[in-house]
Scaffold this motif. Structure first.
Motif, PDB file in Angstrom:
ATOM      1  N   LYS A 243       0.829  -1.205   0.000  1.00  0.00           N
ATOM      2  CA  LYS A 243       0.000   0.000   0.000  1.00  0.00           C
ATOM      3  C   LYS A 243       0.866   1.258   0.000  1.00  0.00           C
ATOM      4  O   LYS A 243       0.583   2.232  -0.704  1.00  0.00           O
ATOM      5  CB  LYS A 243      -0.916  -0.012   1.215  1.00  0.00           C
ATOM      6  CG  LYS A 243      -1.872   1.171   1.266  1.00  0.00           C
ATOM      7  CD  LYS A 243      -2.786   1.071   2.481  1.00  0.00           C
ATOM      8  CE  LYS A 243      -3.734   2.264   2.544  1.00  0.00           C
ATOM      9  NZ  LYS A 243      -4.628   2.186   3.744  1.00  0.00           N
ATOM     10  N   ALA A 244       1.983   1.214   0.773  1.00  0.00           N
ATOM     11  CA  ALA A 244       2.872   2.372   0.861  1.00  0.00           C
ATOM     12  C   ALA A 244       3.573   2.653  -0.467  1.00  0.00           C
ATOM     13  O   ALA A 244       4.066   3.763  -0.690  1.00  0.00           O
ATOM     14  CB  ALA A 244       3.900   2.159   1.965  1.00  0.00           C
ATOM     15  N   ALA A 245       3.623   1.657  -1.351  1.00  0.00           N
ATOM     16  CA  ALA A 245       4.262   1.871  -2.660  1.00  0.00           C
ATOM     17  C   ALA A 245       3.532   2.921  -3.484  1.00  0.00           C
ATOM     18  O   ALA A 245       4.124   3.528  -4.383  1.00  0.00           O
ATOM     19  CB  ALA A 245       4.327   0.552  -3.429  1.00  0.00           C
ATOM     20  N   PHE A 246       2.259   3.143  -3.189  1.00  0.00           N
ATOM     21  CA  PHE A 246       1.467   4.109  -3.940  1.00  0.00           C
ATOM     22  C   PHE A 246       1.382   5.463  -3.229  1.00  0.00           C
ATOM     23  O   PHE A 246       0.708   6.373  -3.724  1.00  0.00           O
ATOM     24  CB  PHE A 246       0.059   3.551  -4.171  1.00  0.00           C
ATOM     25  CG  PHE A 246       0.048   2.297  -4.995  1.00  0.00           C
ATOM     26  CD1 PHE A 246       0.036   2.361  -6.387  1.00  0.00           C
ATOM     27  CD2 PHE A 246       0.083   1.044  -4.393  1.00  0.00           C
ATOM     28  CE1 PHE A 246       0.036   1.206  -7.149  1.00  0.00           C
ATOM     29  CE2 PHE A 246       0.086  -0.110  -5.151  1.00  0.00           C
ATOM     30  CZ  PHE A 246       0.069  -0.037  -6.531  1.00  0.00           C
ATOM     31  N   ALA A 247       2.058   5.597  -2.100  1.00  0.00           N
ATOM     32  CA  ALA A 247       2.031   6.860  -1.365  1.00  0.00           C
ATOM     33  C   ALA A 247       2.901   7.894  -2.070  1.00  0.00           C
ATOM     34  O   ALA A 247       3.986   7.570  -2.562  1.00  0.00           O
ATOM     35  CB  ALA A 247       2.517   6.655   0.064  1.00  0.00           C
ATOM     36  N   PRO A 248       2.460   9.134  -2.142  1.00  0.00           N
ATOM     37  CA  PRO A 248       3.246  10.162  -2.846  1.00  0.00           C
ATOM     38  C   PRO A 248       4.555  10.523  -2.150  1.00  0.00           C
ATOM     39  O   PRO A 248       5.465  11.052  -2.779  1.00  0.00           O
ATOM     40  CB  PRO A 248       2.295  11.369  -2.878  1.00  0.00           C
ATOM     41  CG  PRO A 248       1.357  11.143  -1.735  1.00  0.00           C
ATOM     42  CD  PRO A 248       1.178   9.659  -1.630  1.00  0.00           C
ATOM     43  N   ASP A 249       4.655  10.202  -0.850  1.00  0.00           N
ATOM     44  CA  ASP A 249       5.856  10.580  -0.108  1.00  0.00           C
ATOM     45  C   ASP A 249       6.843   9.432   0.069  1.00  0.00           C
ATOM     46  O   ASP A 249       7.743   9.507   0.893  1.00  0.00           O
ATOM     47  CB  ASP A 249       5.478  11.129   1.271  1.00  0.00           C
ATOM     48  CG  ASP A 249       4.720  10.103   2.111  1.00  0.00           C
ATOM     49  OD1 ASP A 249       4.247   9.098   1.534  1.00  0.00           O
ATOM     50  OD2 ASP A 249       4.592  10.318   3.336  1.00  0.00           O
ATOM     51  N   SER A 253      11.872   4.928  -5.799  1.00  0.00           N
ATOM     52  CA  SER A 253      10.976   4.645  -6.917  1.00  0.00           C
ATOM     53  C   SER A 253      10.025   3.499  -6.580  1.00  0.00           C
ATOM     54  O   SER A 253      10.262   2.708  -5.666  1.00  0.00           O
ATOM     55  CB  SER A 253      11.790   4.276  -8.157  1.00  0.00           C
ATOM     56  OG  SER A 253      12.386   3.003  -8.005  1.00  0.00           O
ATOM     57  N   PHE A 254       8.946   3.405  -7.347  1.00  0.00           N
ATOM     58  CA  PHE A 254       7.954   2.351  -7.138  1.00  0.00           C
ATOM     59  C   PHE A 254       8.589   0.966  -7.226  1.00  0.00           C
ATOM     60  O   PHE A 254       8.364   0.103  -6.375  1.00  0.00           O
ATOM     61  CB  PHE A 254       6.834   2.491  -8.165  1.00  0.00           C
ATOM     62  CG  PHE A 254       5.788   1.417  -8.081  1.00  0.00           C
ATOM     63  CD1 PHE A 254       4.742   1.510  -7.177  1.00  0.00           C
ATOM     64  CD2 PHE A 254       5.843   0.295  -8.912  1.00  0.00           C
ATOM     65  CE1 PHE A 254       3.783   0.504  -7.089  1.00  0.00           C
ATOM     66  CE2 PHE A 254       4.896  -0.710  -8.836  1.00  0.00           C
ATOM     67  CZ  PHE A 254       3.859  -0.602  -7.924  1.00  0.00           C
ATOM     68  N   LEU A 255       9.405   0.758  -8.277  1.00  0.00           N
ATOM     69  CA  LEU A 255      10.008  -0.562  -8.475  1.00  0.00           C
ATOM     70  C   LEU A 255      10.965  -0.919  -7.343  1.00  0.00           C
ATOM     71  O   LEU A 255      10.985  -2.062  -6.872  1.00  0.00           O
ATOM     72  CB  LEU A 255      10.732  -0.616  -9.824  1.00  0.00           C
ATOM     73  CG  LEU A 255       9.827  -0.615 -11.058  1.00  0.00           C
ATOM     74  CD1 LEU A 255      10.655  -0.610 -12.331  1.00  0.00           C
ATOM     75  CD2 LEU A 255       8.883  -1.814 -11.042  1.00  0.00           C
ATOM     76  N   LYS A 256      11.774   0.047  -6.912  1.00  0.00           N
ATOM     77  CA  LYS A 256      12.670  -0.224  -5.793  1.00  0.00           C
ATOM     78  C   LYS A 256      11.874  -0.517  -4.532  1.00  0.00           C
ATOM     79  O   LYS A 256      12.223  -1.403  -3.750  1.00  0.00           O
ATOM     80  CB  LYS A 256      13.618   0.950  -5.571  1.00  0.00           C
ATOM     81  CG  LYS A 256      14.776   1.014  -6.545  1.00  0.00           C
ATOM     82  CD  LYS A 256      15.776   2.086  -6.135  1.00  0.00           C
ATOM     83  CE  LYS A 256      16.991   2.066  -7.047  1.00  0.00           C
ATOM     84  NZ  LYS A 256      17.988   3.097  -6.653  1.00  0.00           N
TER      85      LYS A 256
END
Length: 274
Positions: A243-249, A253-256
């Motif tokens: 869920k935190a992968a989609f947080a703006p802060d 990067s998303f993949l990392k």
């Protein structure tokens, strides 16, 4: 010469400076070695603070080596103190980082190759470069002393050129270096944590045949036990981390972010003890 062969004492050395690692790291290292080696052996700790170390650990002062420490380059350059004279410690020594986990018998590290060889691990982060990894290496005391003179002449220049002290050792060790047989060492992040998405489902494993698991970087044994990528990260469940992968802060990067998840690792908790 004490070389750890034919019943001679096996000499292991480590270095502890500053406050990053407390005495428990040295004491647990000593206990793991004792459980996985044929005696006699001795662990020497070169340190600026021997407070709290187990009485069976041989405490020695940090060797004198005056140089201007590099200020804008990564790498554990204070390890260079061990390249020269080590006082009453002579002969063949096996260096271990304080944050390794011993998972198998250590005797072969003293039996491999010639006693005068400088033997390093293979750095998995640079597979095509054949760069050494100095979390676990063997040397004859004094053989790397010429490197101190090269480094002292221009510490920042050497650090800028080589970036890491292990690259400098690999490229400049007198007589060259050899590497431990494949499979003896495992890099926790590269070899133990399953690839995405299995890192969310399975805890890290010890690859078959591994004798020592190394923890280069910010992920250390306490982080593996807790289940976090480094001490700056909160401990999250798999669903919370996704869920935190989609947080703006998020801080990377998303993949990392989705790759940088590790479940709590029970075998590290079991093995990393006195």
């Amino acid at each position: 010469m004490s070389d750890g062969r034919n019943g001679a004492i096996k000499q292991i050395i480590c270095i502890k400076w500053g406050t990053k690692f407390g005495p428990e790291y040295v004491n647990r290292l000593h206990a793991m070695v004792a459980r996985n080696i044929t005696p006699p052996f001795r662990l020497f700790c070169f340190t600026d603070d021997g407070t709290g170390l187990h009485p069976d650990v041989a405490v020695r002062p940090l060797p004198e080596f005056a140089y201007d420490a590099p200020v804008r380059t990564k790498g554990k350059w204070p390890k260079s103190r061990l390249w020269g004279d080590l006082g009453d410690v002579t002969g063949v020594v096996l260096f271990l980082d304080l944050d390794v986990i011993v998972t198998g018998n250590l005797d072969p590290f003293f039996e491999f190759g010639d006693p005068n060889d400088t033997v390093l691990g293979r750095n998995p982060n640079t597979p095509f470069e054949k760069m050494g990894q100095t979390s676990v290496y063997r040397m004859t005391v004094g053989n790397l002393a010429p490197l101190q003179q090269i480094f002292r002449a221009d510490p920042q220049g050497i650090a800028d050129q080589y970036k890491y002290e292990q690259r400098f050792v690999t490229r400049n060790a007198p007589g060259g270096v050899k590497f431990w047989p494949k499979g003896w060492l495992a890099h926790f992040r590269f070899h133990c944590i399953p690839n995405f998405p299995l890192n969310y489902m399975k805890e890290p494993r010890i690859p078959k045949g591994t004798r020592i698991v190394m923890f280069p970087g910010n992920l250390n044994p306490p982080d593996a036990i807790a289940g976090r990528w480094d001490e700056a990260d909160p401990v999250r469940s798999p669903s919370q981390h996704l869920k935190a992968a989609f947080a703006p802060d998020r801080r990377e990067s998303f993949l990392k972010h989705i790759r940088h998840f590790v479940r709590p690792t029970t075998w590290v908790d079991k093995l990393w003890r006195e």
